[in-house]
Motif scaffolding. Structure first.
Motif, PDB file in Angstrom:
ATOM      1  N   TYR A  69       0.831  -1.206   0.000  1.00  0.00           N
ATOM      2  CA  TYR A  69       0.000   0.000   0.000  1.00  0.00           C
ATOM      3  C   TYR A  69       0.870   1.262   0.000  1.00  0.00           C
ATOM      4  N   GLN A  70       0.445   2.244  -0.790  1.00  0.00           N
ATOM      5  CA  GLN A  70       1.182   3.499  -0.890  1.00  0.00           C
ATOM      6  C   GLN A  70       0.220   4.626  -1.269  1.00  0.00           C
ATOM      7  N   LEU A  71       0.654   5.850  -0.986  1.00  0.00           N
ATOM      8  CA  LEU A  71      -0.074   7.022  -1.468  1.00  0.00           C
ATOM      9  C   LEU A  71       0.669   7.549  -2.676  1.00  0.00           C
ATOM     10  N   LEU A  72      -0.086   7.915  -3.695  1.00  0.00           N
ATOM     11  CA  LEU A  72       0.500   8.305  -4.979  1.00  0.00           C
ATOM     12  C   LEU A  72      -0.097   9.627  -5.441  1.00  0.00           C
ATOM     13  N   SER A  73       0.752  10.472  -5.999  1.00  0.00           N
ATOM     14  CA  SER A  73       0.284  11.729  -6.595  1.00  0.00           C
ATOM     15  C   SER A  73       0.969  11.904  -7.941  1.00  0.00           C
ATOM     16  N   LEU A  74       0.181  12.081  -8.976  1.00  0.00           N
ATOM     17  CA  LEU A  74       0.738  12.250 -10.315  1.00  0.00           C
ATOM     18  C   LEU A  74       1.136  13.696 -10.552  1.00  0.00           C
ATOM     19  N   ASP A  75       1.988  13.902 -11.549  1.00  0.00           N
ATOM     20  CA  ASP A  75       2.426  15.254 -11.937  1.00  0.00           C
ATOM     21  C   ASP A  75       3.075  15.983 -10.763  1.00  0.00           C
ATOM     22  N   ASN A  76       4.287  15.549 -10.392  1.00  0.00           N
ATOM     23  CA  ASN A  76       4.934  16.116  -9.215  1.00  0.00           C
ATOM     24  C   ASN A  76       5.432  17.542  -9.414  1.00  0.00           C
ATOM     25  N   ILE A  77       5.247  18.076 -10.632  1.00  0.00           N
ATOM     26  CA  ILE A  77       5.654  19.473 -10.846  1.00  0.00           C
ATOM     27  C   ILE A  77       4.571  20.441 -10.362  1.00  0.00           C
ATOM     28  N   LEU A  78       3.381  19.912 -10.081  1.00  0.00           N
ATOM     29  CA  LEU A  78       2.291  20.766  -9.622  1.00  0.00           C
ATOM     30  C   LEU A  78       2.543  21.221  -8.189  1.00  0.00           C
ATOM     31  N   THR A  79       2.118  22.431  -7.882  1.00  0.00           N
ATOM     32  CA  THR A  79       2.288  22.946  -6.511  1.00  0.00           C
ATOM     33  C   THR A  79       1.312  22.273  -5.558  1.00  0.00           C
ATOM     34  N   GLU A  80       0.161  21.851  -6.068  1.00  0.00           N
ATOM     35  CA  GLU A  80      -0.831  21.157  -5.234  1.00  0.00           C
ATOM     36  C   GLU A  80      -0.817  19.679  -5.575  1.00  0.00           C
ATOM     37  N   ARG A  81      -0.742  18.876  -4.556  1.00  0.00           N
ATOM     38  CA  ARG A  81      -0.685  17.431  -4.770  1.00  0.00           C
ATOM     39  C   ARG A  81      -2.064  16.814  -4.531  1.00  0.00           C
ATOM     40  N   PHE A  82      -2.362  15.802  -5.321  1.00  0.00           N
ATOM     41  CA  PHE A  82      -3.633  15.085  -5.203  1.00  0.00           C
ATOM     42  C   PHE A  82      -3.314  13.624  -4.900  1.00  0.00           C
ATOM     43  N   TRP A  83      -3.397  13.259  -3.631  1.00  0.00           N
ATOM     44  CA  TRP A  83      -2.979  11.930  -3.181  1.00  0.00           C
ATOM     45  C   TRP A  83      -4.116  10.918  -3.290  1.00  0.00           C
ATOM     46  N   VAL A  84      -3.774   9.735  -3.783  1.00  0.00           N
ATOM     47  CA  VAL A  84      -4.722   8.616  -3.827  1.00  0.00           C
ATOM     48  C   VAL A  84      -4.061   7.404  -3.170  1.00  0.00           C
ATOM     49  N   LEU A  85      -4.886   6.579  -2.538  1.00  0.00           N
ATOM     50  CA  LEU A  85      -4.396   5.352  -1.913  1.00  0.00           C
ATOM     51  C   LEU A  85      -4.361   4.250  -2.957  1.00  0.00           C
ATOM     52  N   VAL A  86      -3.175   3.677  -3.136  1.00  0.00           N
ATOM     53  CA  VAL A  86      -2.948   2.718  -4.225  1.00  0.00           C
ATOM     54  C   VAL A  86      -2.323   1.455  -3.671  1.00  0.00           C
ATOM     55  N   ILE A  87      -2.657   0.322  -4.292  1.00  0.00           N
ATOM     56  CA  ILE A  87      -1.998  -0.938  -3.966  1.00  0.00           C
ATOM     57  C   ILE A  87      -1.127  -1.332  -5.152  1.00  0.00           C
ATOM     58  N   GLU A  88       0.141  -1.604  -4.878  1.00  0.00           N
ATOM     59  CA  GLU A  88       1.072  -1.989  -5.943  1.00  0.00           C
ATOM     60  C   GLU A  88       0.679  -3.357  -6.461  1.00  0.00           C
ATOM     61  N   ASN A  89       0.534  -3.466  -7.785  1.00  0.00           N
ATOM     62  CA  ASN A  89       0.042  -4.714  -8.367  1.00  0.00           C
ATOM     63  C   ASN A  89       1.064  -5.831  -8.313  1.00  0.00           C
ATOM     64  N   ASP A  90       2.281  -5.535  -8.753  1.00  0.00           N
ATOM     65  CA  ASP A  90       3.321  -6.545  -8.865  1.00  0.00           C
ATOM     66  C   ASP A  90       4.658  -5.841  -8.905  1.00  0.00           C
ATOM     67  N   VAL A  91       5.644  -6.428  -8.278  1.00  0.00           N
ATOM     68  CA  VAL A  91       6.946  -5.772  -8.223  1.00  0.00           C
ATOM     69  C   VAL A  91       7.577  -5.603  -9.601  1.00  0.00           C
ATOM     70  N   ASN A  92       7.183  -6.447 -10.543  1.00  0.00           N
ATOM     71  CA  ASN A  92       7.751  -6.368 -11.893  1.00  0.00           C
ATOM     72  C   ASN A  92       6.829  -5.645 -12.872  1.00  0.00           C
ATOM     73  N   ASP A  93       5.713  -5.143 -12.365  1.00  0.00           N
ATOM     74  CA  ASP A  93       4.730  -4.465 -13.208  1.00  0.00           C
ATOM     75  C   ASP A  93       5.129  -3.004 -13.377  1.00  0.00           C
ATOM     76  N   THR A  94       5.087  -2.529 -14.617  1.00  0.00           N
ATOM     77  CA  THR A  94       5.438  -1.127 -14.874  1.00  0.00           C
ATOM     78  C   THR A  94       4.303  -0.186 -14.463  1.00  0.00           C
ATOM     79  N   ASP A  95       3.092  -0.736 -14.281  1.00  0.00           N
ATOM     80  CA  ASP A  95       1.962   0.068 -13.830  1.00  0.00           C
ATOM     81  C   ASP A  95       2.216   0.550 -12.410  1.00  0.00           C
ATOM     82  N   LEU A  96       1.731   1.740 -12.077  1.00  0.00           N
ATOM     83  CA  LEU A  96       1.971   2.316 -10.757  1.00  0.00           C
ATOM     84  C   LEU A  96       1.095   1.692  -9.678  1.00  0.00           C
ATOM     85  N   GLY A  97       0.066   0.967 -10.081  1.00  0.00           N
ATOM     86  CA  GLY A  97      -0.795   0.304  -9.108  1.00  0.00           C
ATOM     87  C   GLY A  97      -2.260   0.556  -9.377  1.00  0.00           C
TER      88      GLY A  97
END
Length: 202
Positions: A69-97
């Motif tokens: 489990y992790q919190l994720l925010s896309l577009d880290n160049i933005l001044t405001e962050r939008f956090w979502v709770l994500v579950i990592e699918n697989d350690v070898n998966d390129t998807d963020l979760g």
């Protein structure tokens, strides 16, 4: 005389049986503990791919909670962050979760961890990406609180704070402490501090 001997012998047998049972139970309890520690160690080893050390990439930032489990925010160049709770699918998966829940709320504002329980509070504001029609169509969650018991991967969505605290109490979290997600992430980025560490990362 014989009756007294039988009684004494019987008492010794019963006492011996109790002692052996207690010793046996302790051995079993110790074995169960060893197995649990082995399983937890195996879980940590599976996710030992920088899960607890990687702060993100060029187009996203992440705050590790308890693997996976992790919190994720896309577009880290933005001044405001939008956090979502994500579950990592697989350690070898390129998807963020995958989102633990599809929430209509704007962001996860605060987060806490006690033992193996993760708990978050969402913002009052709704995401600007969703209108009433979209919320109904995609069945987006409106609740402001979420609890994840990582021991069994159970997820609870709760609307009212009293109910939220009662649910935590039921899970053994008597004094929940919550932190602003941005502050926790900044501390992680600068000082490598987290709310949870697996044994080998402490």
């Amino acid at each position: 005389m014989m009756k007294q001997l039988y009684k004494t012998t019987g008492s010794i047998i019963i006492l011996t049986t109790i002692v052996l049972s207690v010793c046996s139970c302790r051995r079993i309890a110790n074995k169960v503990y060893e197995i649990k520690e082995c399983i937890l160690s195996g879980i940590d080893e599976i996710f030992d791919n920088g899960f607890y050390t990687n702060p993100g990439g060029w187009d996203y930032i992440r705050l590790p909670l308890i693997a996976p489990y992790q919190l994720l925010s896309l577009d880290n160049i933005l001044t405001e962050r939008f956090w979502v709770l994500v579950i990592e699918n697989d350690v070898n998966d390129t998807d963020l979760g995958t989102n633990v829940v599809q929430s209509a709320r704007k962001t996860v504002e605060t987060v806490g961890i006690t033992d193996s329980v993760i708990y978050c509070r969402y913002s009052k504001e709704l995401s600007p990406d969703y209108n009433d029609l979209a919320i109904e169509k995609f069945e987006l969650a409106m609740e402001r609180f979420i609890i994840v018991d990582t021991r069994c991967d159970s997820v609870m969505l709760i609307e009212e704070e009293d109910e939220f605290r009662n649910a935590l109490e039921h899970l053994g979290v008597h004094e929940p402490v919550m932190y602003q997600v941005d502050s926790v992430y900044n501390d992680f980025l600068k000082n490598k501090k987290l709310l949870f560490y697996p044994a080998e990362n402490k």
